[in-house]
Write a protein that holds these residues in place. Structure first.
Motif, PDB file in Angstrom:
ATOM      1  N   SER A  28      18.263  28.716  32.945  1.00 39.47           N
ATOM      2  CA  SER A  28      17.968  28.924  34.908  1.00 39.47           C
ATOM      3  C   SER A  28      17.043  29.197  35.187  1.00 39.47           C
ATOM      4  O   SER A  28      16.201  30.318  34.757  1.00 39.47           O
ATOM      5  CB  SER A  28      19.173  30.331  35.078  1.00 39.47           C
ATOM      6  N   SER A  29      16.906  28.573  36.034  1.00 37.95           N
ATOM      7  CA  SER A  29      15.484  29.710  37.233  1.00 37.95           C
ATOM      8  C   SER A  29      16.425  30.436  38.673  1.00 37.95           C
ATOM      9  O   SER A  29      16.829  29.425  38.821  1.00 37.95           O
ATOM     10  CB  SER A  29      15.056  28.732  37.921  1.00 37.95           C
ATOM     11  N   GLY A  30      16.025  31.439  38.490  1.00 41.07           N
ATOM     12  CA  GLY A  30      16.875  32.812  39.089  1.00 41.07           C
ATOM     13  C   GLY A  30      16.413  33.792  39.425  1.00 41.07           C
ATOM     14  O   GLY A  30      15.609  34.186  38.598  1.00 41.07           O
ATOM     15  N   PRO A  31      16.702  34.426  40.094  1.00 40.26           N
ATOM     16  CA  PRO A  31      16.778  36.551  39.961  1.00 40.26           C
ATOM     17  C   PRO A  31      17.761  36.888  39.075  1.00 40.26           C
ATOM     18  O   PRO A  31      17.606  36.313  38.123  1.00 40.26           O
ATOM     19  CB  PRO A  31      16.926  36.597  41.674  1.00 40.26           C
ATOM     20  N   GLU A  32      16.777  38.460  38.885  1.00 42.45           N
ATOM     21  CA  GLU A  32      18.035  39.026  37.691  1.00 42.45           C
ATOM     22  C   GLU A  32      19.021  38.849  37.031  1.00 42.45           C
ATOM     23  O   GLU A  32      19.884  38.865  36.557  1.00 42.45           O
ATOM     24  CB  GLU A  32      17.317  39.748  37.836  1.00 42.45           C
ATOM     25  N   ARG A  33      19.686  38.349  39.292  1.00 41.84           N
ATOM     26  CA  ARG A  33      21.151  38.612  38.723  1.00 41.84           C
ATOM     27  C   ARG A  33      21.432  37.275  38.014  1.00 41.84           C
ATOM     28  O   ARG A  33      22.840  37.120  37.583  1.00 41.84           O
ATOM     29  CB  ARG A  33      21.704  38.976  39.914  1.00 41.84           C
ATOM     30  N   ALA A  34      20.641  36.067  38.167  1.00 41.13           N
ATOM     31  CA  ALA A  34      21.345  34.990  36.939  1.00 41.13           C
ATOM     32  C   ALA A  34      21.921  35.017  35.893  1.00 41.13           C
ATOM     33  O   ALA A  34      22.594  34.111  35.300  1.00 41.13           O
ATOM     34  CB  ALA A  34      20.026  34.074  37.978  1.00 41.13           C
ATOM     35  N   ALA A  35      21.534  36.462  35.401  1.00 44.00           N
ATOM     36  CA  ALA A  35      21.571  35.841  34.056  1.00 44.00           C
ATOM     37  C   ALA A  35      22.928  36.223  33.510  1.00 44.00           C
ATOM     38  O   ALA A  35      23.215  35.971  32.707  1.00 44.00           O
ATOM     39  CB  ALA A  35      21.584  37.862  33.518  1.00 44.00           C
ATOM     40  N   GLU A  36      24.063  36.498  35.309  1.00 45.50           N
ATOM     41  CA  GLU A  36      25.041  36.617  34.908  1.00 45.50           C
ATOM     42  C   GLU A  36      25.802  35.572  34.195  1.00 45.50           C
ATOM     43  O   GLU A  36      27.073  35.180  33.562  1.00 45.50           O
ATOM     44  CB  GLU A  36      25.773  37.266  35.557  1.00 45.50           C
ATOM     45  N   ALA A  37      25.131  34.466  35.534  1.00 44.27           N
ATOM     46  CA  ALA A  37      25.840  33.051  34.633  1.00 44.27           C
ATOM     47  C   ALA A  37      25.695  32.530  33.211  1.00 44.27           C
ATOM     48  O   ALA A  37      26.358  31.860  32.735  1.00 44.27           O
ATOM     49  CB  ALA A  37      24.704  31.663  36.033  1.00 44.27           C
ATOM     50  N   LEU A  38      24.377  33.311  32.879  1.00 46.23           N
ATOM     51  CA  LEU A  38      23.877  33.131  31.661  1.00 46.23           C
ATOM     52  C   LEU A  38      24.309  33.362  30.656  1.00 46.23           C
ATOM     53  O   LEU A  38      25.377  32.676  29.902  1.00 46.23           O
ATOM     54  CB  LEU A  38      22.228  33.268  31.604  1.00 46.23           C
ATOM     55  N   ARG A  39      24.878  34.481  30.561  1.00 47.11           N
ATOM     56  CA  ARG A  39      26.026  34.920  29.875  1.00 47.11           C
ATOM     57  C   ARG A  39      26.728  34.345  30.259  1.00 47.11           C
ATOM     58  O   ARG A  39      27.718  34.675  28.744  1.00 47.11           O
ATOM     59  CB  ARG A  39      26.013  36.748  30.315  1.00 47.11           C
ATOM     60  N   THR A  40      27.733  33.785  30.707  1.00 44.43           N
ATOM     61  CA  THR A  40      28.631  32.988  30.868  1.00 44.43           C
ATOM     62  C   THR A  40      28.946  31.784  30.009  1.00 44.43           C
ATOM     63  O   THR A  40      29.817  31.862  29.666  1.00 44.43           O
ATOM     64  CB  THR A  40      29.671  32.752  32.456  1.00 44.43           C
TER      65      THR A  40
END
Length: 252
Positions: free
Chosen positions: A59-71
């Motif tokens: 994913s390309s995005g800010p730090e908070r995008a890590a949550e989507a990757l964790r999902t």
């Protein structure tokens, strides 16, 4: 079968949008894995379970995008990569360039993504990426079969179904109906914490991201006004409706 899945973090579709100082207010907002990307992640996991290999979500995005990757990791993906660099921005061409820089460093047989993201609905990133990588692509698929280095897919087309066959590597974007995404289990959530997770920037690839569009202004649509009831006989109603369309709505 090495599979790369493009994912994005988006607003929960139940969230109400507020705009302040020219931007969308994110304080207290719930973010989720883009629903169409869930179909792509699910399909990748099914193919890997059937044929072996690895599923990498990026994913390309800010730090908070890590949550989507964790999902996605909790669903069953093997590893995740976050391209966290403010220089990339939100322009679809720039995002595709950044993703191409990453994908170009990885061995892959298949690239999957959602048909579009529910926040801006552009649906451009994946097809732009396919162009940059020089691989064939099909959008909005509802069925995908892989065998002997080739892919056969189906997609809806004006009330009918198109069936296409193409060689791998190739890129596909997922439409609703491709599968039924699984919910992350508690065991999957715990395992996700131990799976490989990389955070990269453009400097790791020695490339730049070129934005080809810029947002000039952001605003909510005007609030809808209450409708009007027109009384009288049908002929009188028609005349009054025409008058209102001409004098107030100014559409005739």
């Amino acid at each position: 079968m090495n599979i790369i899945v493009l994912v994005k973090q988006t607003f929960d579709t139940e969230e109400k949008i507020f705009i302040a100082e020219g931007g969308v207010v994110e304080d207290g907002v719930k973010f989720v894995l883009n629903p169409y990307d869930e179909y792509a992640v699910e399909e990748a996991i099914r193919i890997r379970d059937d044929m072996g290999g690895k599923v990498t979500v990026v994913s390309s995005g800010p730090e908070r995008a890590a949550e989507a990757l964790r999902t996605a990791l909790a669903m069953g993906a093997d590893e995740a990569v976050l391209l966290n660099d403010e220089r990339i921005g939100a322009d679809e061409h720039a995002v595709a360039q950044a993703l191409a820089a990453f994908v170009g460093t990885e061995p892959y047989d298949l690239v999957l993504g959602g048909n579009f993201s529910v926040d801006n609905g552009a649906g451009q990133v994946a097809v732009r990426l396919a162009k940059l990588l020089g691989i064939p692509h099909v959008s909005a698929i509802t069925k995908l079969d892989i065998a002997d280095g080739r892919a056969v897919c189906s997609r809806d087309a004006e009330g009918d179904t198109e069936i296409l066959e193409l060689p791998l590597p190739a890129l596909f974007t997922a439409q609703q109906g491709l599968n039924e995404p699984r919910y992350p289990s508690l065991q999957g959530i715990m395992k996700a914490k131990k799976k490989p997770f990389r955070e990269l920037t453009l400097d790791d690839f020695g490339v730049t991201a070129e934005a080809r569009t810029a947002r000039a202004e952001l605003f909510l649509p005007p609030q809808r006004q209450a409708g009007k009831l027109i009384s009288g006989e049908p002929g009188e109603q028609a005349q009054e409706l025409f008058r209102l369309l001409r004098t107030e709505a100014k559409v005739v």
